[in-house]
Design a protein around this motif. Structure first.
Motif, PDB file in Angstrom:
ATOM      1  N   HIS A  41       0.908  -1.241  -0.071  1.00 28.15           N
ATOM      2  CA  HIS A  41      -0.002  -0.017  -0.110  1.00 28.15           C
ATOM      3  C   HIS A  41       1.006   1.184  -0.011  1.00 28.15           C
ATOM      4  N   GLY A  42       0.475   2.133  -0.888  1.00 26.19           N
ATOM      5  CA  GLY A  42       1.422   3.558  -0.956  1.00 26.19           C
ATOM      6  C   GLY A  42       0.254   4.432  -0.711  1.00 26.19           C
ATOM      7  N   LEU A  43       0.736   5.442   0.332  1.00 25.39           N
ATOM      8  CA  LEU A  43      -0.341   6.321   0.964  1.00 25.39           C
ATOM      9  C   LEU A  43       0.161   7.753   0.254  1.00 25.39           C
ATOM     10  N   VAL A  44      -0.347   8.466  -0.566  1.00 28.23           N
ATOM     11  CA  VAL A  44       0.157   9.537  -1.174  1.00 28.23           C
ATOM     12  C   VAL A  44      -0.812  10.815  -1.006  1.00 28.23           C
ATOM     13  N   GLU A  45      -0.305  11.981  -1.139  1.00 23.82           N
ATOM     14  CA  GLU A  45      -1.519  13.065  -1.131  1.00 23.82           C
ATOM     15  C   GLU A  45      -1.185  13.755  -2.611  1.00 23.82           C
ATOM     16  N   ALA A  46      -2.229  14.006  -3.280  1.00 28.11           N
ATOM     17  CA  ALA A  46      -2.233  14.883  -4.630  1.00 28.11           C
ATOM     18  C   ALA A  46      -2.960  16.259  -4.322  1.00 28.11           C
ATOM     19  N   ASP A  47      -2.579  17.194  -5.007  1.00 27.02           N
ATOM     20  CA  ASP A  47      -2.848  18.560  -4.827  1.00 27.02           C
ATOM     21  C   ASP A  47      -3.877  18.657  -5.878  1.00 27.02           C
ATOM     22  N   VAL A  48      -5.081  18.522  -5.426  1.00 27.12           N
ATOM     23  CA  VAL A  48      -6.118  18.695  -6.565  1.00 27.12           C
ATOM     24  C   VAL A  48      -7.019  19.925  -6.411  1.00 27.12           C
ATOM     25  N   THR A  49      -6.274  20.975  -5.959  1.00 27.79           N
ATOM     26  CA  THR A  49      -6.838  22.360  -6.104  1.00 27.79           C
ATOM     27  C   THR A  49      -7.194  22.851  -7.440  1.00 27.79           C
ATOM     28  N   ARG A  50      -6.421  22.691  -8.466  1.00 23.88           N
ATOM     29  CA  ARG A  50      -6.662  23.184  -9.525  1.00 23.88           C
ATOM     30  C   ARG A  50      -7.977  22.256 -10.410  1.00 23.88           C
ATOM     31  N   ALA A  51      -7.899  20.925 -10.227  1.00 25.62           N
ATOM     32  CA  ALA A  51      -8.984  19.935 -10.723  1.00 25.62           C
ATOM     33  C   ALA A  51     -10.447  20.458 -10.074  1.00 25.62           C
ATOM     34  N   ARG A  52     -10.372  20.842  -8.699  1.00 19.45           N
ATOM     35  CA  ARG A  52     -11.772  21.097  -8.102  1.00 19.45           C
ATOM     36  C   ARG A  52     -11.937  22.384  -8.545  1.00 19.45           C
ATOM     37  N   GLU A  53     -11.168  23.374  -8.578  1.00 19.27           N
ATOM     38  CA  GLU A  53     -11.629  24.654  -9.453  1.00 19.27           C
ATOM     39  C   GLU A  53     -12.081  24.782 -10.730  1.00 19.27           C
ATOM     40  N   ARG A  54     -11.730  23.582 -11.680  1.00 25.11           N
ATOM     41  CA  ARG A  54     -11.799  23.348 -12.817  1.00 25.11           C
ATOM     42  C   ARG A  54     -13.353  22.719 -12.801  1.00 25.11           C
ATOM     43  N   ILE A  55     -13.613  21.864 -11.944  1.00 24.37           N
ATOM     44  CA  ILE A  55     -15.004  21.143 -11.963  1.00 24.37           C
ATOM     45  C   ILE A  55     -16.113  22.018 -11.429  1.00 24.37           C
ATOM     46  N   ARG A  56     -15.629  22.960 -10.404  1.00 27.23           N
ATOM     47  CA  ARG A  56     -16.762  23.888  -9.970  1.00 27.23           C
ATOM     48  C   ARG A  56     -16.892  25.130 -11.154  1.00 27.23           C
ATOM     49  N   ALA A  57     -15.873  25.340 -12.021  1.00 25.13           N
ATOM     50  CA  ALA A  57     -16.216  26.312 -12.972  1.00 25.13           C
ATOM     51  C   ALA A  57     -17.099  25.675 -14.219  1.00 25.13           C
ATOM     52  N   ILE A  58     -16.873  24.335 -14.324  1.00 27.32           N
ATOM     53  CA  ILE A  58     -17.780  23.630 -15.315  1.00 27.32           C
ATOM     54  C   ILE A  58     -19.136  23.563 -14.680  1.00 27.32           C
ATOM     55  N   GLU A  59     -19.408  23.332 -13.780  1.00 23.70           N
ATOM     56  CA  GLU A  59     -20.722  23.464 -12.771  1.00 23.70           C
ATOM     57  C   GLU A  59     -21.166  24.658 -13.087  1.00 23.70           C
ATOM     58  N   SER A  60     -20.753  25.737 -12.888  1.00 17.78           N
ATOM     59  CA  SER A  60     -21.246  27.221 -13.007  1.00 17.78           C
ATOM     60  C   SER A  60     -21.339  27.526 -14.315  1.00 17.78           C
ATOM     61  N   GLU A  61     -20.599  26.993 -15.181  1.00 19.20           N
ATOM     62  CA  GLU A  61     -20.899  27.423 -16.853  1.00 19.20           C
ATOM     63  C   GLU A  61     -22.129  26.442 -17.495  1.00 19.20           C
ATOM     64  N   THR A  62     -22.219  25.371 -16.994  1.00 18.85           N
ATOM     65  CA  THR A  62     -23.048  24.344 -17.655  1.00 18.85           C
ATOM     66  C   THR A  62     -24.433  23.942 -16.694  1.00 18.85           C
ATOM     67  N   GLY A  63     -24.304  24.017 -15.365  1.00 13.59           N
ATOM     68  CA  GLY A  63     -25.054  23.439 -14.497  1.00 13.59           C
ATOM     69  C   GLY A  63     -25.014  21.804 -14.284  1.00 13.59           C
ATOM     70  N   GLU A  64     -23.745  21.368 -14.799  1.00 11.09           N
ATOM     71  CA  GLU A  64     -23.735  20.016 -14.505  1.00 11.09           C
ATOM     72  C   GLU A  64     -22.267  19.917 -13.722  1.00 11.09           C
ATOM     73  N   ARG A  65     -22.475  19.145 -12.633  1.00  9.62           N
ATOM     74  CA  ARG A  65     -21.049  18.980 -11.803  1.00  9.62           C
ATOM     75  C   ARG A  65     -20.197  17.788 -12.297  1.00  9.62           C
ATOM     76  N   PRO A  66     -19.268  17.755 -12.812  1.00 10.12           N
ATOM     77  CA  PRO A  66     -18.524  16.648 -13.244  1.00 10.12           C
ATOM     78  C   PRO A  66     -18.147  15.658 -11.960  1.00 10.12           C
ATOM     79  N   SER A  67     -18.262  14.239 -12.334  1.00 13.79           N
ATOM     80  CA  SER A  67     -17.908  13.472 -11.382  1.00 13.79           C
ATOM     81  C   SER A  67     -16.343  13.571 -10.825  1.00 13.79           C
ATOM     82  N   PHE A  68     -16.110  13.623  -9.682  1.00 15.51           N
ATOM     83  CA  PHE A  68     -14.749  13.572  -9.281  1.00 15.51           C
ATOM     84  C   PHE A  68     -14.134  12.008  -9.576  1.00 15.51           C
ATOM     85  N   THR A  69     -15.013  11.027  -9.284  1.00 12.55           N
ATOM     86  CA  THR A  69     -14.621   9.544  -9.316  1.00 12.55           C
ATOM     87  C   THR A  69     -14.231   9.272 -10.869  1.00 12.55           C
ATOM     88  N   ALA A  70     -15.036  10.096 -11.993  1.00  9.97           N
ATOM     89  CA  ALA A  70     -14.646   9.977 -13.360  1.00  9.97           C
ATOM     90  C   ALA A  70     -13.406  10.617 -13.630  1.00  9.97           C
TER      91      ALA A  70
END
Length: 280
Positions: A41-70
């Motif tokens: 098992h490898g326990l790591v951290e990933a900075d997903v700030t940029r990804a989360r910001e982009r997901i929120r932007a897509i939701e604001s633009e389209t009204g649809e929130r992308p799946s983070f799991t996807a």
């Protein structure tokens, strides 16, 4: 003389005795089989700030929130395609079967009878699909008829004696191709979907590689020489050491983190989703 039972399934003192459901027995069988693998098992951290910001932007633009799991599946599948040694199984003869297509088995969150459940679903050819295509595959699985329904054959199989039931979990060693057709080549399980906050989860697996998505927490991190608050994803990557050596596994994990931190695949959300279909 007082009876030892006060009603069906209930004993004196308020104790209740319940029989495990067929699905619970299947889970126990899976865990027993998976516990025999030589996993690291490898326990790591990933900075997903940029990804989360982009997901929120897509939701604001389209009204649809992308799946983070996807999004995570996209990154894991792309990294697995670039490092195919993890997209493989070892058979009982010691041979390694390496697959071209990355078929990702994911836990899809759905609600059944008022309860939130995670049920398995295979996203076929995940390495060749866009994040949006994977997102739509997950949403379609969530909207499908009760995914916990079992066929008559499956229900009967889960009532067989334990030693016989557990034979199915040996398919990766006996028939890697058949197991892949049934359950995929890699696994992504999201523990973080059921609650907020950070933290890792460690779970046994019957796959050569599994990514377990934990929580997301805001933590200070040095960025361009400045300390900033960032959103850090706790990710556990589990690898079967009988199939993959340490160095290739480490390179695979590094690539997954790189793709996650670069918000890979989210910039092209407006592109038409690819036509590859799912398998159940």
């Amino acid at each position: 003389m007082r009876s030892s039972r006060e009603g069906p399934g209930r004993r004196d003192g308020g104790e209740r005795v319940e029989r495990p459901s067929p699905r619970r027995r299947a889970t126990v069988d899976y865990m027993r089989a998976a516990g025999r693998r030589s996993v690291v098992h490898g326990l790591v951290e990933a900075d997903v700030t940029r990804a989360r910001e982009r997901i929120r932007a897509i939701e604001s633009e389209t009204g649809e929130r992308p799946s983070f799991t996807a999004f995570v599946v996209h990154c894991v599948a792309r990294a697995a395609a670039e490092h195919p040694s993890v997209n493989a199984y070892r058979d009982w003869r010691g041979r390694t079967h390496v697959f071209d297509a990355v078929d990702a088995n994911v836990l899809v969150e759905t609600t059944v009878g008022g309860d939130r459940l995670g049920v398995p679903h295979v996203l076929r050819d995940a390495n060749r699909r866009s994040v949006r295509s994977l997102h739509e595959g997950i949403r379609a699985a969530q909207a499908a008829r009760d995914p916990t329904d079992l066929s008559l054959a499956a229900a009967a199989a889960l009532r067989l004696p334990g030693p016989i039931r557990r034979l199915v979990w040996r398919l990766p060693r006996w028939f890697p191709r058949r197991w892949t057709a049934l359950a995929g080549t890699v696994a992504v399980t999201s523990v973080g979907m059921f609650g907020p906050g950070g933290g890792w989860a460690i779970a046994p697996t019957n796959y050569t590689v599994q990514a377990t998505v934990g929580g997301i927490a805001e933590k200070p991190r040095v960025v361009d020489g400045d300390v900033r608050t960032r959103e850090l994803l706790a990710l556990t990557v589990t690898v079967d050491h009988d199939v993959v050596d340490g160095a290739p596994a480490a390179r695979f994990v590094d690539r997954v983190v790189e793709l996650l931190e670069g918000a890979d695949g989210l910039a092209s959300w407006d592109d038409d989703p690819e036509a590859a279909g799912d398998g159940g």
